[in-house]
Design an enzyme around this catalytic site. Structure first.
Site, PDB file in Angstrom:
ATOM      1  N   GLU A   1       0.871  -1.100   0.064  1.00 24.84           N
ATOM      2  CA  GLU A   1      -0.090   0.039  -0.167  1.00 24.84           C
ATOM      3  C   GLU A   1       0.683   1.505  -0.152  1.00 24.84           C
ATOM      4  O   GLU A   1       0.704   2.338  -0.603  1.00 24.84           O
ATOM      5  CB  GLU A   1      -0.754  -0.022   1.155  1.00 24.84           C
ATOM      6  N   GLU A   2       1.942   1.324   0.851  1.00 22.06           N
ATOM      7  CA  GLU A   2       2.719   2.266   0.809  1.00 22.06           C
ATOM      8  C   GLU A   2       3.454   2.696  -0.383  1.00 22.06           C
ATOM      9  O   GLU A   2       3.702   3.908  -1.016  1.00 22.06           O
ATOM     10  CB  GLU A   2       3.919   2.280   1.835  1.00 22.06           C
ATOM     11  N   ARG A   3       3.992   1.644  -1.244  1.00 20.91           N
ATOM     12  CA  ARG A   3       4.505   1.853  -2.568  1.00 20.91           C
ATOM     13  C   ARG A   3       3.389   2.461  -3.599  1.00 20.91           C
ATOM     14  O   ARG A   3       3.895   3.215  -4.364  1.00 20.91           O
ATOM     15  CB  ARG A   3       5.170   0.395  -2.903  1.00 20.91           C
TER      16      ARG A   3
END
Length: 192
Positions: free
Chosen positions: A50-52
């Site tokens: 999700e962060e990426r």
């Protein structure tokens, strides 16, 4: 038991503080525990996709902004009696960069659609982040060049993005980490 060392001066992203934090004999009451004890690293690893994807999404608008501001600037800046934008090298390069941004957007949309459907998108998220990190460097470097000496000043947005977007290839996993993950999913990473 918590000690914050001095603030670290950074190349970019200067509006967010970065410092070393040391924890010595810190105890966390059970009621303040998030998740299961000893699983912090696992939780961190699970959220990386999700962060990426978020990182890729947040890089698209700055790249589009830089390209558009460069178009506007090179349209008005004259060299040898004509706008810089009239040089085929300049307008072709800006067209290539805009195309690359759209390709990255398509990869992001595909990865997000698969993620929403519940699929493992580690490979696609890693590919998108790798491309975003490299493309932010390419866009900012190419556009800054077209600004000439003005691009080397702190007065224009392109120089700030040149500084700040460099983090895209480092934060959330380096380009080399993304390549290792992609190779693993392609089953071409040498086994130890």
């Amino acid at each position: 038991g918590i000690h914050v060392a001095k603030k670290i001066d950074k190349l970019g992203m200067r509006s967010s503080d970065t410092a070393q934090i040391f924890f010595e004999d810190v105890r966390v009451p059970c009621k303040n525990l998030i998740g299961e004890e000893g699983k912090g690293f696992t939780y961190q690893m699970l959220q990386f996709q999700e962060e990426r994807l978020w990182g890729v999404a947040t890089a698209l608008t700055p790249m589009e902004t830089i390209i558009q501001e460069t178009i506007d600037y090179t349209r008005q800046r004259k060299v040898f009696g004509q706008p810089v934008l009239h040089n085929q090298t300049v307008h072709f390069r800006l067209a290539e960069l805009a195309t690359e941004v759209e390709l990255l957007r398509s990869l992001l949309h595909r990865a997000v659609a698969l993620y929403v459907e519940g699929n493992d998108v580690t490979k696609f998220a890693s590919m998108a982040k790798l491309k975003a990190g490299r493309l932010t460097r390419e866009v900012t470097d190419s556009c800054l060049q077209f600004w000439g000496g003005m691009g080397f000043t702190s007065e224009v947005l392109v120089s700030r993005f040149y500084r700040d977007l460099r983090l895209m290839s480092i934060g959330g996993g380096t380009d080399e980490t993304m390549l290792s993950i992609i190779c693993k999913y392609m089953d071409i990473l040498p086994r130890k």
